[in-house]
Design a protein around this motif. Sequence first.
Motif, PDB file in Angstrom:
ATOM      1  N   UNK A  12       6.214  64.953  12.156  1.00 42.25           N
ATOM      2  CA  UNK A  12       6.400  63.604  11.594  1.00 42.25           C
ATOM      3  C   UNK A  12       7.863  63.159  11.688  1.00 42.25           C
ATOM      4  N   UNK A  13       8.772  64.110  11.441  1.00 35.30           N
ATOM      5  CA  UNK A  13      10.193  63.751  11.393  1.00 35.30           C
ATOM      6  C   UNK A  13      10.851  63.704  12.766  1.00 35.30           C
ATOM      7  N   UNK A  14      10.124  64.114  13.800  1.00 35.98           N
ATOM      8  CA  UNK A  14      10.701  64.061  15.157  1.00 35.98           C
ATOM      9  C   UNK A  14       9.869  63.134  16.047  1.00 35.98           C
ATOM     10  N   UNK A  15       8.717  63.574  16.512  1.00 36.88           N
ATOM     11  CA  UNK A  15       7.900  62.703  17.361  1.00 36.88           C
ATOM     12  C   UNK A  15       7.450  61.477  16.559  1.00 36.88           C
ATOM     13  N   UNK A  16       7.081  61.704  15.300  1.00 39.49           N
ATOM     14  CA  UNK A  16       6.627  60.612  14.442  1.00 39.49           C
ATOM     15  C   UNK A  16       7.713  59.578  14.254  1.00 39.49           C
ATOM     16  N   UNK A  17       8.900  60.073  14.036  1.00 37.24           N
ATOM     17  CA  UNK A  17      10.016  59.162  13.787  1.00 37.24           C
ATOM     18  C   UNK A  17      10.353  58.335  15.022  1.00 37.24           C
ATOM     19  N   UNK A  18       9.932  58.823  16.198  1.00 29.15           N
ATOM     20  CA  UNK A  18      10.187  58.075  17.436  1.00 29.15           C
ATOM     21  C   UNK A  18       9.303  56.836  17.567  1.00 29.15           C
ATOM     22  N   UNK A  19       8.274  56.720  16.717  1.00 31.80           N
ATOM     23  CA  UNK A  19       7.390  55.571  16.893  1.00 31.80           C
ATOM     24  C   UNK A  19       8.028  54.299  16.318  1.00 31.80           C
ATOM     25  N   UNK A  20       7.714  53.161  16.923  1.00 28.54           N
ATOM     26  CA  UNK A  20       8.363  51.914  16.520  1.00 28.54           C
ATOM     27  C   UNK A  20       8.254  51.663  15.020  1.00 28.54           C
ATOM     28  N   UNK A  21       9.379  51.350  14.414  1.00 29.41           N
ATOM     29  CA  UNK A  21       9.398  51.013  12.993  1.00 29.41           C
ATOM     30  C   UNK A  21       9.395  52.206  12.061  1.00 29.41           C
ATOM     31  N   UNK A  22       9.388  53.421  12.609  1.00 31.24           N
ATOM     32  CA  UNK A  22       9.272  54.598  11.732  1.00 31.24           C
ATOM     33  C   UNK A  22      10.571  55.382  11.581  1.00 31.24           C
ATOM     34  N   UNK A  23      11.695  54.812  12.004  1.00 28.58           N
ATOM     35  CA  UNK A  23      12.917  55.624  11.898  1.00 28.58           C
ATOM     36  C   UNK A  23      13.307  55.791  10.430  1.00 28.58           C
ATOM     37  N   UNK A  24      13.914  56.937  10.155  1.00 27.94           N
ATOM     38  CA  UNK A  24      14.262  57.284   8.768  1.00 27.94           C
ATOM     39  C   UNK A  24      15.708  57.733   8.714  1.00 27.94           C
ATOM     40  N   UNK A  25      16.358  57.491   7.579  1.00 28.70           N
ATOM     41  CA  UNK A  25      17.721  57.995   7.451  1.00 28.70           C
ATOM     42  C   UNK A  25      17.693  59.422   6.911  1.00 28.70           C
ATOM     43  N   UNK A  26      18.871  60.017   6.766  1.00 27.38           N
ATOM     44  CA  UNK A  26      18.944  61.436   6.389  1.00 27.38           C
ATOM     45  C   UNK A  26      18.264  61.698   5.045  1.00 27.38           C
ATOM     46  N   UNK A  27      18.566  60.853   4.066  1.00 26.62           N
ATOM     47  CA  UNK A  27      17.991  61.047   2.731  1.00 26.62           C
ATOM     48  C   UNK A  27      16.466  60.946   2.761  1.00 26.62           C
ATOM     49  N   UNK A  28      15.978  59.966   3.512  1.00 26.18           N
ATOM     50  CA  UNK A  28      14.525  59.769   3.596  1.00 26.18           C
ATOM     51  C   UNK A  28      13.858  60.958   4.276  1.00 26.18           C
ATOM     52  N   UNK A 237       0.652  55.475  20.772  1.00 27.05           N
ATOM     53  CA  UNK A 237      -0.529  55.477  19.893  1.00 27.05           C
ATOM     54  C   UNK A 237      -0.487  56.631  18.898  1.00 27.05           C
ATOM     55  N   UNK A 238       0.560  57.429  18.947  1.00 25.67           N
ATOM     56  CA  UNK A 238       0.737  58.465  17.942  1.00 25.67           C
ATOM     57  C   UNK A 238       0.322  59.858  18.364  1.00 25.67           C
ATOM     58  N   UNK A 239       0.492  60.767  17.405  1.00 25.75           N
ATOM     59  CA  UNK A 239       0.136  62.177  17.574  1.00 25.75           C
ATOM     60  C   UNK A 239      -1.198  62.459  16.884  1.00 25.75           C
ATOM     61  N   UNK A 240      -1.667  63.666  17.054  1.00 33.04           N
ATOM     62  CA  UNK A 240      -2.841  64.096  16.293  1.00 33.04           C
ATOM     63  C   UNK A 240      -2.503  63.983  14.812  1.00 33.04           C
ATOM     64  N   UNK A 241      -3.449  63.446  14.043  1.00 30.13           N
ATOM     65  CA  UNK A 241      -3.186  63.235  12.624  1.00 30.13           C
ATOM     66  C   UNK A 241      -3.374  64.539  11.858  1.00 30.13           C
ATOM     67  N   UNK A 242      -2.344  64.906  11.113  1.00 28.50           N
ATOM     68  CA  UNK A 242      -2.363  66.177  10.370  1.00 28.50           C
ATOM     69  C   UNK A 242      -3.547  66.248   9.425  1.00 28.50           C
TER      70      UNK A 242
END
Length: 456
Positions: A12-28, A237-242
């Motif tokens: 989620x924090x790597x490939x997931x974060x690459x999806x449009x609108x899903x970037x997160x800062x360090x704290x998040x 379209x995303x990754x396999x959903x956990x």
Amino acid sequence: MDRPRITIFDTTLRDGEQSPGCSMNVQEKLRLAQQLDRLGVDVIEAGFPIASDGDFEAVQSIAASLRRPIIAGLARACTGDVDRAWQALQGAARPRIHVFLATSDIHLRYKLRITREKCLEQARESVRHAKSLCADVEFSPEDATRTDVAFLCQVVEAVIAAGATTVNIPDTVGYSMPEEYGNLIRTLRERVAGIDKVTISTHCHNDLGLAVANSLAGVQAGARQVECAVNGIGERAGNASLEEIVMAMRVRPDRYPYETAIASEHLYPSSQMLAEITRVPVQPNKAIIGRNAFAHEAGIHQDGMLKNPLTYEIMTPQSVGVPDSRLVLGKHSGRHALALRCEQLGHQFERRELDEIYRRFVVLADRIKKVQDSHLLELIQDVVSGAVSSDVTGRQGKKFPPAAATLPFPRAVSATAGANANDSHPAHVSGSAGQASVSIPFTDHHSEQEDYLWGV
Ligand code: KIV
Ligand code: ZN
């Protein structure tokens, strides 16, 4: 008999974060990583340290603060990337370097402009270098499913000889079909020397909506790690959903007799936290954690549910952490209901904190009528992080939908369409006109002998 254990590798924090609108800062990222730890994932891919200073810092702080899960950092197959990933992972109790290099002819010719020989050499050398730094090394031949199979076998064999401990087989563009993907894993197991000494992993994208099916086919063929993301976020379209992977194995052990260490009651809170952080909402009909996943609208379904929930539900909402829908949070709700919902979402508060949350909750409820869990989580975060009250209310206009946008709560039996099959039932009716929802008194939802069916 012991069931094989499947390693859940969360990206989620790597490939997931690459999806449009899903970037997160360090704290998040750190906050979400702590939730993933509670959820029980085995590996957290915390980021791609060479990509940016923010990603480096995020991997560094997650590595320093979580001791149980393996923390992975991604690196391209070159010395600079591997060194940077290793630097970010210094504080980790259980570090992993994840090296990737594309192997398909399309990628070699048009993207990397290198020959197969050069690719083989680069894969081998980068894994050797990573191994000189870290005992736990994963290698991914990017676009594996469109790679010539004989060449793929050659690369996989070379990286195992160079020290890789996990070999991940990405369906990078979501092109594979389940049978095909399963066969590819089988072929690798048959043809590659040394493959029985490493963990085979799946990493499937969802371009044709088959990411989960492909991952499960991979597991049936012998893969023992699944890479996936909360809410299925990831490139395109995303990754396999956990949550779908985990619950497919829980609900259908007859077909998928495998174990994971996931505490499934944390699935919904994790999903909500991600939606709240990224502000990317979950589609209402999303399996397992969507708002409608446990809602029943048609009269016949409502009738069946009132008689026995087994008629239309294959798992209990509780087993995935969906809170009891009888508690609809609105401006008339009291502190106790609010405290309970906070607890169900994984937050317990002292009296003073709860008072502050309650105060803000009432202001919010007045504006939007029905407070969804994602709103509550956001409010909690604001209070915990000390954001001033006016900031919360000031941003509400942008963040929270108007009252008219409220929808049936999970597990609520909506009475908007069709005849209510059981008017005499002592159901509580709430909501505005045309949006009424009937909360049904499910108490003894299922008997003990049915538990296996319900994934609890
Ligand atoms: O989809 C992919 O190929 C990847 C690799 C970096 C594992 O995300
Ligand atoms: Zn990917």
